[in-house]
Design a protein around this motif. Structure first.
Motif, short mmCIF file in Angstrom:
data_model
loop_
_atom_site.label_atom_id
_atom_site.label_comp_id
_atom_site.label_asym_id
_atom_site.label_seq_id
_atom_site.Cartn_x
_atom_site.Cartn_y
_atom_site.Cartn_z
N VAL A 156 0.85 -1.19 0.00
CA VAL A 156 0.00 0.00 0.00
C VAL A 156 0.89 1.24 0.00
O VAL A 156 1.71 1.42 0.90
N THR A 157 0.72 2.10 -1.01
CA THR A 157 1.54 3.30 -1.16
C THR A 157 0.70 4.54 -0.87
O THR A 157 -0.41 4.67 -1.38
N THR A 158 1.26 5.44 -0.06
CA THR A 158 0.57 6.67 0.30
C THR A 158 1.50 7.85 0.07
O THR A 158 2.68 7.81 0.45
N SER A 159 1.00 8.90 -0.56
CA SER A 159 1.74 10.14 -0.75
C SER A 159 1.37 11.09 0.39
O SER A 159 0.21 11.48 0.52
N SER A 194 -2.38 0.33 -4.44
CA SER A 194 -2.53 -0.87 -3.63
C SER A 194 -2.37 -2.07 -4.55
O SER A 194 -3.08 -2.17 -5.56
N LEU A 195 -1.42 -2.94 -4.23
CA LEU A 195 -1.12 -4.07 -5.10
C LEU A 195 -1.04 -5.35 -4.29
O LEU A 195 -0.40 -5.40 -3.24
N CYS A 196 -1.70 -6.39 -4.77
CA CYS A 196 -1.71 -7.68 -4.09
C CYS A 196 -0.32 -8.31 -4.16
O CYS A 196 0.30 -8.36 -5.22
N PRO A 237 3.08 5.22 -9.18
CA PRO A 237 2.97 4.40 -7.96
C PRO A 237 2.66 2.93 -8.23
O PRO A 237 3.28 2.05 -7.62
N HIS A 238 1.74 2.63 -9.12
CA HIS A 238 1.39 1.24 -9.38
C HIS A 238 2.52 0.55 -10.14
O HIS A 238 2.84 -0.62 -9.86
#
Length: 452
Positions: free
Chosen positions: A77-80, A89-91, A425-426
């Protein structure tokens, strides 16, 4: 005094050294591991252990031991923090080319102990610091700090970022990237309550990650490029050995920086903890509390160093009967979390090739009696060349990608930050998985090797 004679000597009982020794042991080949400290070095808190590392740990026979001690992470989970919102958000449990992805945050102490426990008694010799390496025909003679010497047919350097063996092979001192990392570890009395996710936070010129190891242990890290303001009242002076263009938040590969008071910076855990907290005005309170609760003795700060990429391309990974593994070979930025993972891969590949040079049908005494030492030396040399050939480009790929990724992830130029937060991000999250989707192979015990 006559030197003790060994078939294979490994310098360093870290992850790379123990994995290499265990790989050889699984293939029936003995080795001696020399460790300068008086016990296993278990500092360092935790390691993000990706799919490729689990393939190697399974080949070594310790994968399930460590799985039972650590939870599997479900999402990245990436947050700026500058945007104040989640950006990706990547599995982390999706299928890849080499099976389902598997990511866990493994406590370094448990990995070191798991590897060491599988080795025969007497494999590791503590308080054995190598101070010099000497050529002696088809052997190398190692001079130890206590005055003893060891004669060996194969010398493997797993002695870390300041490797003496790497220096003997011609590698220069690892270069400073211009960045530092602060690592923290906290073990709670009760369940921490975190979801089983790898949480990334990006801010102005820094990156922060927090992830659970098990139900009560949490590991966090913070990477950044220090400024005078960040380190005040610690006085930091910059010296640049080459002409460079200065880009705020970006450290070019050709720039050589030295922190005159680097040790003072590293030895101030309380100040480093406060620095991290000062950066986190927009950090969620349930995450920030873990930093606040971390004790000073559980915080480590260290400079991030890497092997210059042209050295990885042109350098001697092996020479004659000598080679390097792990950080002695490829110290790298941690932005892919692949340093230890690639070290495990190295150990498997080297063990598989090197075991082929030691035949079940000819023991050491027979080889000496029949005057076939030169023939075995040539087999050893060929095995190490194969290892170097196989591992060079894999490690160059990971090292270069990590370095470039670090520039983007921590750059605070407006354009760089915009691309990182809005466009990539993804893609960046997928890159972490893509580089870990690798299988170094199993330890093939069908070869004609025996316990020698």
């Amino acid at each position: 005094m006559e030197s003790a004679v060994e078939n294979i000597v490994i310098v360093g009982a870290g992850i790379a050294g123990l994995a290499t020794s265990l790989a050889l042991h699984r293939l029936g080949v003995r080795s001696l591991v020399l460790e300068y400290s008086d016990s296993l070095r278990v500092s360092g808190f935790a390691l993000t252990t990706w799919t490729n590392a689990w393939k190697a740990l399974d080949a070594l026979g310790v994968g399930d031991i460590l799985r039972h001690q650590h939870i599997q992470l479900k999402q990245n989970v990436t947050t700026s923090l500058s945007m104040g919102q989640q950006t990706s958000s990547l599995c982390l449990m999706a299928p890849g080319k080499h099976g389902d992805y598997e990511v866990r945050c493994v406590r370094r102490q448990l990995m070191i102990e798991a590897l060491a426990k599988e080795l025969p008694s007497g494999t590791i010799r503590f308080s054995s610091k190598v101070v010099a390496i000497q050529d002696s025909g088809f052997f190398k003679i190692l001079h130890l700090a206590d005055g003893t010497t060891i004669k060996t047919k194969v010398l493997i350097g797993c002695d870390g970022i300041n490797s003496m063996v790497a220096k003997w092979l011609g590698f220069r001192e690892a270069s400073f990237s211009g960045r530092f990392v602060i690592r923290g570890d906290i073990k709670l009395m009760n369940n921490h309550g975190l979801q089983h996710n790898f949480m990334h936070f990006f801010g102005k010129g820094f990156r922060f990650g927090i992830l659970p190891c098990d139900d009560k242990t949490v590991y966090w890290f913070f990477t950044w490029t220090p400024t005078i303001e960040d380190t005040s009242p610690i006085r930091v002076q910059y010296m640049c050995s080459t002409r460079t263009h200065h880009l705020r938040g970006v450290c070019e590969p050709h720039r050589h920086l030295t922190y005159v008071e680097e040790k003072e910076l590293v030895n101030n855990p309380e100040k480093m903890k406060q620095l991290v907290l000062n950066k986190f005005e927009k950090m969620p309170s349930d995450v920030k509390c873990f930093i606040e609760k971390t004790q000073a003795e559980d915080i480590l700060t260290s400079p991030l160093r890497y092997r210059r990429h042209w050295e990885l391309v042109l350098g001697n990974i092996s020479k004659g009967n000598v080679c390097v593994v792990g950080d002695a070979f490829h110290p790298m930025a941690p932005d892919l979390g692949q340093g230890a993972c690639c070290s495990l891969e190295d150990g498997i590949v080297l063990g598989r090739y090197l075991a082929q040079a030691f035949s079940r049908t000819k023991h050491a005494k027979e080889i000496e009696e029949k005057g076939e030492i030169e023939e075995q030396y040539k087999k050893i040399e060929a095995s190490l060349r194969k290892y170097a050939r196989d591992r060079r480009w894999r490690n160059i790929d990971i090292s270069v990608t990590s370095f470039v990724l670090g520039l983007f992830l921590q750059g605070d130029l407006k354009l760089v930050a915009y691309v990182r937060d809005k466009v990539l991000p993804h893609f960046l999250a997928e890159l972490l998985l893509k580089k870990s989707d690798f299988d170094c192979g199993k330890l093939n015990t069908s070869d004609e090797v025996g316990m020698i």
